[in-house]
Design an enzyme around this catalytic site. Structure first.
Site, short mmCIF file in Angstrom:
data_model
loop_
_atom_site.label_atom_id
_atom_site.label_comp_id
_atom_site.label_asym_id
_atom_site.label_seq_id
_atom_site.Cartn_x
_atom_site.Cartn_y
_atom_site.Cartn_z
N TYR A 63 1.10 -1.13 0.57
CA TYR A 63 0.23 -0.02 0.21
C TYR A 63 0.91 1.63 -0.37
O TYR A 63 1.85 1.34 1.11
CB TYR A 63 -0.97 0.34 1.07
CG TYR A 63 -1.84 -1.63 1.36
CD1 TYR A 63 -2.34 -2.31 -0.24
CD2 TYR A 63 -2.59 -1.09 2.22
CE1 TYR A 63 -3.60 -2.71 -0.89
CE2 TYR A 63 -3.84 -2.65 2.23
CZ TYR A 63 -3.93 -2.98 1.23
OH TYR A 63 -4.67 -3.96 1.16
N1 LIG Z 1 -6.70 -7.90 0.49
C1 LIG Z 1 -6.88 -7.09 -0.70
O1 LIG Z 1 -6.96 -7.19 -1.64
C2 LIG Z 1 -7.40 -6.02 -0.51
C3 LIG Z 1 -7.69 -5.13 -2.02
C4 LIG Z 1 -8.35 -4.02 -1.23
C5 LIG Z 1 -9.15 -3.34 -0.02
N2 LIG Z 1 -8.19 -4.14 1.25
C6 LIG Z 1 -8.57 -3.74 2.50
O2 LIG Z 1 -10.19 -3.06 2.92
C7 LIG Z 1 -9.77 -1.90 3.26
C8 LIG Z 1 -11.09 -1.34 2.52
O3 LIG Z 1 -11.44 -1.15 0.81
P1 LIG Z 1 -11.61 -0.10 0.60
O4 LIG Z 1 -11.11 1.48 0.07
O5 LIG Z 1 -11.95 -0.62 -1.14
O6 LIG Z 1 -13.28 0.14 0.78
P2 LIG Z 1 -14.50 0.73 1.18
O7 LIG Z 1 -15.15 0.81 2.65
O8 LIG Z 1 -15.65 -0.23 -0.35
O9 LIG Z 1 -13.99 2.15 0.53
C9 LIG Z 1 -13.80 3.15 1.09
C10 LIG Z 1 -13.75 4.19 0.11
O10 LIG Z 1 -15.26 4.44 -0.25
C11 LIG Z 1 -15.95 5.70 0.22
N3 LIG Z 1 -16.50 6.08 1.35
C12 LIG Z 1 -16.29 5.67 1.86
N4 LIG Z 1 -17.21 6.06 3.88
C13 LIG Z 1 -18.53 6.76 2.85
C14 LIG Z 1 -19.00 7.79 3.82
N5 LIG Z 1 -19.70 7.45 4.65
N6 LIG Z 1 -19.36 8.71 2.18
C15 LIG Z 1 -19.35 8.62 0.91
N7 LIG Z 1 -18.29 7.92 0.53
C16 LIG Z 1 -17.68 6.86 1.51
C17 LIG Z 1 -14.50 6.54 0.55
O11 LIG Z 1 -13.67 6.81 -0.39
P3 LIG Z 1 -13.66 8.28 -1.30
O12 LIG Z 1 -13.78 9.35 -0.49
O13 LIG Z 1 -12.82 8.75 -2.27
O14 LIG Z 1 -15.34 8.00 -2.86
C18 LIG Z 1 -13.69 5.40 0.81
O15 LIG Z 1 -11.93 6.27 1.32
C19 LIG Z 1 -8.56 -1.00 2.16
O16 LIG Z 1 -8.41 -0.74 3.65
C20 LIG Z 1 -8.18 -2.62 3.07
O17 LIG Z 1 -6.41 -2.58 4.13
C21 LIG Z 1 -7.42 -5.32 0.91
#
Ligand SMILES: NC(=O)c1ccc[n+]([C@@H]2O[C@H](COP(=O)([O-])OP(=O)(O)OC[C@H]3O[C@@H](n4cnc5c(N)ncnc54)[C@H](OP(=O)(O)O)[C@@H]3O)[C@@H](O)[C@H]2O)c1
Length: 369
Positions: A63
């Site tokens: 990351y």
């Molecule tokens: N193992 C793997 O391959 C893998 C892959 C991906 C992720 N991960 C892990 O999973 C974690 C979460 O992934 P993700 O960030 O994709 O999760 P997610 O919860 O699906 O998306 C988070 C994004 O959604 C938006 N958001 C979140 N809450 C919000 C709200 N209340 N209102 C409006 N927009 C909101 C924000 O982006 P914006 O504000 O930019 O729109 C935020 O960065 C990562 O940090 C990582 O630790 C693991």
């Protein structure tokens, strides 16, 4: 407050929050730079998570080109919470494209990766060390054995897998069990209302083999917050999917219709769409924790309330139906519709009456009437 409740991760004694904090956007370099956050911005998010009672934090060496781990190391040291946090990091991705052993899941890279992560995280142990992605090369026995060695050496407390086929995880767990090596306790996979792929193989496998599932991108990277709308080029709206096109996928008509159902469910509950979506994921069978990401402390604050209400069965059913992907081919045989071929229709196979006792039938008497 629901953040004061902890679940055991898989078949282990490790207590983790049902909502984990994802830190893939901590830092401003590398693959995730387009929506990365500075250390100051990350501090507010991290502090808010701790204040709410959260203990489960996820990062990876990959990351933001290592910055996520470095920032997290600084923030944990500053807040003096290293022991309180269940710290998860991952290895697999290459840290030097010119060196064939500087990536993948071989023993040489695993050991090099753990040492580098420990330095960046400013700690001498990792609570949960995950293989990030199946490399399709390294024998599973080598990975499991190295996990065992790292545990015995005190570098890691628990081992787990992320983004692997179910057969690979089952093989790893069975090999560990058969040889008394440390078992895998966690399996990190994508799971949300717009991605239910893991329900077919991984969820039943995890429940059977004692692997706690942690769901990444429970909001589909922000899609399920409802802030995007359908546009000629795919999707439009403010947020990382709109600005960067980083979702790397197109959205089907069913997925856009799902948003309308989710909006209706959220309105009936008086919560946000994001809260309803995260609640659905975190309370699905086999899920130990949902890993939420946030761009600000305010976003995180709202998401952390996702388990403060109950999703009634009829509303869950609405979401299930709107997001369902019908099983294909072989997998249709494992659905209730096919069950009648295996078990006499109407026969009760589950609940036996209290006075139940097996009966030895007298076949001779039966035959003669
Ligand atoms: N193992 C793997 O391959 C893998 C892959 C991906 C992720 N991960 C892990 O999973 C974690 C979460 O992934 P993700 O960030 O994709 O999760 P997610 O919860 O699906 O998306 C988070 C994004 O959604 C938006 N958001 C979140 N809450 C919000 C709200 N209340 N209102 C409006 N927009 C909101 C924000 O982006 P914006 O504000 O930019 O729109 C935020 O960065 C990562 O940090 C990582 O630790 C693991």
């Amino acid at each position: 407050m629901s953040m004061n409740h902890y679940y055991l991760l898989g078949r282990s004694g490790l207590r983790v929050s049902r909502l984990a904090l994802g830190t893939m956007n901590f830092g401003t370099a590398g693959f995730h730079a387009a929506y990365g956050k500075t250390e100051e911005e990350a501090r507010a998010i991290f502090r808010r998570y701790l204040e709410a009672g959260g203990n489960f934090v996820d990062t990876a060496d990959f990351y933001t080109a290592g910055q996520s781990e470095t920032i997290l190391g600084n923030l944990m040291a500053e807040a003096k919470v290293r022991d309180r946090v269940v710290l998860t990091t991952k290895f697999t991705n290459s840290v030097d494209p010119g060196d064939p052993n500087a990536g993948g899941n071989g023993r040489k890279h695993m050991i090099r990766a753990v040492e580098a992560s420990l330095r960046r995280l400013r700690t001498d142990y990792i609570d949960l060390f995950l293989l990030h992605t199946w490399d399709r090369i390294t024998p599973v026995e080598e990975v499991v054995r190295t996990f065992d060695d790292l545990t015995r050496a005190g570098k890691i407390r628990y081992a787990g897998l992320s983004d692997v086929p179910a057969w690979y995880a089952a093989r790893a767990q069975s090999h560990a069990e058969a040889n008394s090596l440390v078992p895998m306790v966690g399996l990190q996979l994508p799971y949300s209302l717009i991605d239910r792929t893991i329900e077919v193989e991984h969820v039943p496998m995890g429940r059977e083999l004692g692997l706690g599932l942690t769901a990444w991108s429970p909001l589909g990277g922000g899609f399920l917050t409802g802030k995007y709308r359908q546009a000629d080029q795919g999707l439009a709206g403010e947020g990382r999917l709109g600005e960067t096109g980083s979702s790397g996928r197109s959205y089907t008509d069913q997925e856009w219709r799902l948003l309308a159902t989710l909006e209706g469910v959220a309105a009936k509950l008086g919560v946000t769409m994001a809260q309803a979506a995260v609640n659905w994921v975190a309370t699905q069978p086999g899920i130990a924790s949902a890993i939420v990401g946030a761009s600000s402390a305010a976003q995180l604050d709202a998401n952390l309330a996702a388990l403060d209400f109950e999703l009634p069965a009829e509303l869950r059913a609405e979401l299930d139906e709107a997001s369902a992907v019908p099983p294909r081919s072989l997998y249709q045989m494992f659905t209730p519709a096919y069950q009648s071929w295996l078990v006499t229709p109407g026969a009760k196979v589950a609940d036996k009456p209290a006075e139940y006792a097996p009966v030895v039938r007298n076949w001779t008497a039966d035959a003669t009437g």
